[in-house]
Scaffold this motif. Structure first.
Motif, mmCIF file in Angstrom:
data_model
loop_
_atom_site.group_PDB
_atom_site.id
_atom_site.type_symbol
_atom_site.label_atom_id
_atom_site.label_comp_id
_atom_site.label_asym_id
_atom_site.label_seq_id
_atom_site.Cartn_x
_atom_site.Cartn_y
_atom_site.Cartn_z
ATOM 1 N N GLN A 24 -3.151 4.049 1.594
ATOM 2 C CA GLN A 24 -3.096 2.652 1.184
ATOM 3 C C GLN A 24 -1.737 2.244 0.625
ATOM 4 O O GLN A 24 -1.201 1.187 0.989
ATOM 5 C CB GLN A 24 -4.203 2.372 0.150
ATOM 6 C CG GLN A 24 -5.595 2.340 0.735
ATOM 7 C CD GLN A 24 -6.269 3.696 0.725
ATOM 8 O OE1 GLN A 24 -5.601 4.724 0.567
ATOM 9 N NE2 GLN A 24 -7.588 3.721 0.884
ATOM 10 N N LYS A 25 -1.184 3.060 -0.265
ATOM 11 C CA LYS A 25 0.083 2.679 -0.888
ATOM 12 C C LYS A 25 1.225 2.657 0.124
ATOM 13 O O LYS A 25 2.063 1.761 0.102
ATOM 14 C CB LYS A 25 0.404 3.638 -2.037
ATOM 15 C CG LYS A 25 -0.515 3.469 -3.237
ATOM 16 C CD LYS A 25 -0.098 4.369 -4.388
ATOM 17 C CE LYS A 25 -0.997 4.149 -5.590
ATOM 18 N NZ LYS A 25 -0.628 5.018 -6.743
ATOM 19 N N GLN A 26 1.244 3.655 1.010
ATOM 20 C CA GLN A 26 2.280 3.666 2.048
ATOM 21 C C GLN A 26 2.085 2.500 3.011
ATOM 22 O O GLN A 26 3.053 1.925 3.520
ATOM 23 C CB GLN A 26 2.233 4.985 2.827
ATOM 24 C CG GLN A 26 2.512 6.223 1.991
ATOM 25 C CD GLN A 26 1.250 6.878 1.459
ATOM 26 O OE1 GLN A 26 0.317 6.191 1.034
ATOM 27 N NE2 GLN A 26 1.224 8.208 1.509
ATOM 28 N N ALA A 27 0.838 2.163 3.255
ATOM 29 C CA ALA A 27 0.531 1.095 4.205
ATOM 30 C C ALA A 27 1.008 -0.265 3.707
ATOM 31 O O ALA A 27 1.570 -1.060 4.465
ATOM 32 C CB ALA A 27 -0.976 1.056 4.477
ATOM 33 N N ILE A 28 0.796 -0.537 2.442
ATOM 34 C CA ILE A 28 1.086 -1.878 1.928
ATOM 35 C C ILE A 28 2.550 -2.065 1.561
ATOM 36 O O ILE A 28 3.055 -3.199 1.554
ATOM 37 C CB ILE A 28 0.193 -2.189 0.698
ATOM 38 C CG1 ILE A 28 0.159 -3.685 0.402
ATOM 39 C CG2 ILE A 28 0.648 -1.399 -0.524
ATOM 40 C CD1 ILE A 28 -0.484 -4.520 1.471
ATOM 41 N N ALA A 29 3.269 -0.969 1.277
ATOM 42 C CA ALA A 29 4.632 -1.079 0.731
ATOM 43 C C ALA A 29 5.571 -1.934 1.581
ATOM 44 O O ALA A 29 6.230 -2.844 1.042
ATOM 45 C CB ALA A 29 5.217 0.313 0.519
ATOM 46 N N PRO A 30 5.699 -1.717 2.896
ATOM 47 C CA PRO A 30 6.634 -2.549 3.658
ATOM 48 C C PRO A 30 6.214 -4.010 3.731
ATOM 49 O O PRO A 30 7.069 -4.901 3.844
ATOM 50 C CB PRO A 30 6.649 -1.897 5.043
ATOM 51 C CG PRO A 30 5.388 -1.118 5.118
ATOM 52 C CD PRO A 30 5.097 -0.674 3.734
ATOM 53 N N TYR A 31 4.940 -4.265 3.631
ATOM 54 C CA TYR A 31 4.447 -5.643 3.676
ATOM 55 C C TYR A 31 4.758 -6.379 2.378
ATOM 56 O O TYR A 31 5.093 -7.565 2.393
ATOM 57 C CB TYR A 31 2.946 -5.656 3.993
ATOM 58 C CG TYR A 31 2.687 -5.215 5.408
ATOM 59 C CD1 TYR A 31 2.656 -6.139 6.445
ATOM 60 C CD2 TYR A 31 2.531 -3.874 5.714
ATOM 61 C CE1 TYR A 31 2.460 -5.737 7.761
ATOM 62 C CE2 TYR A 31 2.344 -3.458 7.023
ATOM 63 C CZ TYR A 31 2.317 -4.399 8.041
ATOM 64 O OH TYR A 31 2.142 -3.999 9.353
ATOM 65 N N VAL A 32 4.646 -5.679 1.268
ATOM 66 C CA VAL A 32 5.021 -6.294 -0.001
ATOM 67 C C VAL A 32 6.514 -6.613 0.001
ATOM 68 O O VAL A 32 6.934 -7.696 -0.429
ATOM 69 C CB VAL A 32 4.657 -5.370 -1.184
ATOM 70 C CG1 VAL A 32 5.225 -5.912 -2.489
ATOM 71 C CG2 VAL A 32 3.141 -5.210 -1.289
ATOM 72 N N ALA A 33 7.326 -5.689 0.509
ATOM 73 C CA ALA A 33 8.777 -5.915 0.548
ATOM 74 C C ALA A 33 9.110 -7.124 1.426
ATOM 75 O O ALA A 33 9.935 -7.973 1.047
ATOM 76 C CB ALA A 33 9.486 -4.671 1.071
ATOM 77 N N ALA A 34 8.474 -7.207 2.590
ATOM 78 C CA ALA A 34 8.730 -8.339 3.485
ATOM 79 C C ALA A 34 8.220 -9.642 2.872
ATOM 80 O O ALA A 34 8.874 -10.690 2.969
ATOM 81 C CB ALA A 34 8.060 -8.096 4.835
ATOM 82 N N ALA A 35 7.064 -9.575 2.228
ATOM 83 C CA ALA A 35 6.485 -10.765 1.609
ATOM 84 C C ALA A 35 7.339 -11.261 0.452
ATOM 85 O O ALA A 35 7.521 -12.473 0.265
ATOM 86 C CB ALA A 35 5.061 -10.467 1.132
ATOM 87 N N GLU A 36 7.869 -10.341 -0.340
ATOM 88 C CA GLU A 36 8.743 -10.730 -1.453
ATOM 89 C C GLU A 36 10.021 -11.388 -0.934
ATOM 90 O O GLU A 36 10.516 -12.354 -1.522
ATOM 91 C CB GLU A 36 9.062 -9.515 -2.312
ATOM 92 C CG GLU A 36 7.870 -9.051 -3.143
ATOM 93 C CD GLU A 36 8.157 -7.793 -3.943
ATOM 94 O OE1 GLU A 36 9.119 -7.062 -3.580
ATOM 95 O OE2 GLU A 36 7.418 -7.525 -4.912
#
Length: 245
Positions: free
Chosen positions: A168-180
């Protein structure tokens, strides 16, 4: 504010087309998902009309009471003409190729910057909000902002696969970065592809400023078991922000 849910009804059209006739009725499905609580209806017409037909889009536009989102590849003039004719609230530009089974990647917004800039302006001149499909890469988000798009839609298949593998943590990390990065640049944020009842809440909780998700295949599949009205509400509840104490 809760993230909005747009229901993609392509798979209902696929079922109809498998037997001919008009059962199930795609236009009625659009009416029903709105009545059942969806914030919008999404369709993705393709040149071969293997699911949503171009005339379905015209008929749905007549009855839409919530947001109407049309996805497709703007390299197809027939698609561009349809969008300009029906004037949806939003058009989502997806870099599909002819005959592609389903969308599987986002735009390279740097390589295709000039092309996207020109096409986005065509739709914005018609008063249509534009979102473009991108992978979760801050550089692609920066490139998207440079095109003048109103929003991006993060392509979430990679997230769904890693989430299902327990990462889960690896999965969401790039999406949070792109969203930010999108929030920093002042562009709106949508997401879609393989989001479902298992992974949606975690995604939305980690990106609470998400404007909208578009969900089709998983939601229609779940509706076979839970019923369409109940399924729409199940997905809607996953998008409600957790209370703060």
């Amino acid at each position: 504010m809760s993230t909005k849910l747009s229901v993609n009804i392509n798979k209902i059209a696929t079922l109809r087309n498998s037997r001919g006739g008009n059962n199930p009725d795609v236009v009625k499905a659009a009416v029903d998902v709105q009545h059942f609580g969806a914030d919008g209806v999404t369709v993705h017409p393709r040149p071969d009309e293997r699911h949503i037909r171009y005339n379905d889009v015209r008929e749905i536009k007549k009855i839409i009471t919530t947001e109407f989102n049309i996805e497709g590849n703007c390299s197809e003039q027939k698609f561009v003409d349809l969008v300009l004719e029906t004037r949806p609230h939003q058009v989502t530009l997806v870099p599909d190729v002819l005959g592609q089974l389903t969308s599987d990647h986002g735009w390279n917004t740097i390589t295709h910057k000039d092309y996207l800039t020109d096409m986005i302006q065509v739709f914005k001149n018609a008063g249509i909000r534009v979102s473009i499909f991108v992978d979760p890469d801050p550089e692609m988000v920066i490139g998207a902002a440079a095109t003048g798009t109103d929003r991006i839609e993060l392509y979430t298949e990679q997230y769904a696969r890693q989430f299902a593998d327990g990462q889960q943590k690896q999965a969401i990390a790039p999406y949070v970065a792109a969203a930010e990065k999108a929030r920093e640049l002042g562009i709106g944020l949508n997401a879609g592809h393989d989001l479902d009842l298992h992974n949606l809440a975690y995604f939305a909780q980690n990106i609470p400023w998400l404007d909208e998700v578009s969900i089709g295949h998983a939601l229609i599949t779940d509706a076979l078991y839970y019923g369409l009205q109940n399924t729409v509400q199940l997905y809607k509840r996953l998008l409600v922000p957790a209370p703060k104490y």
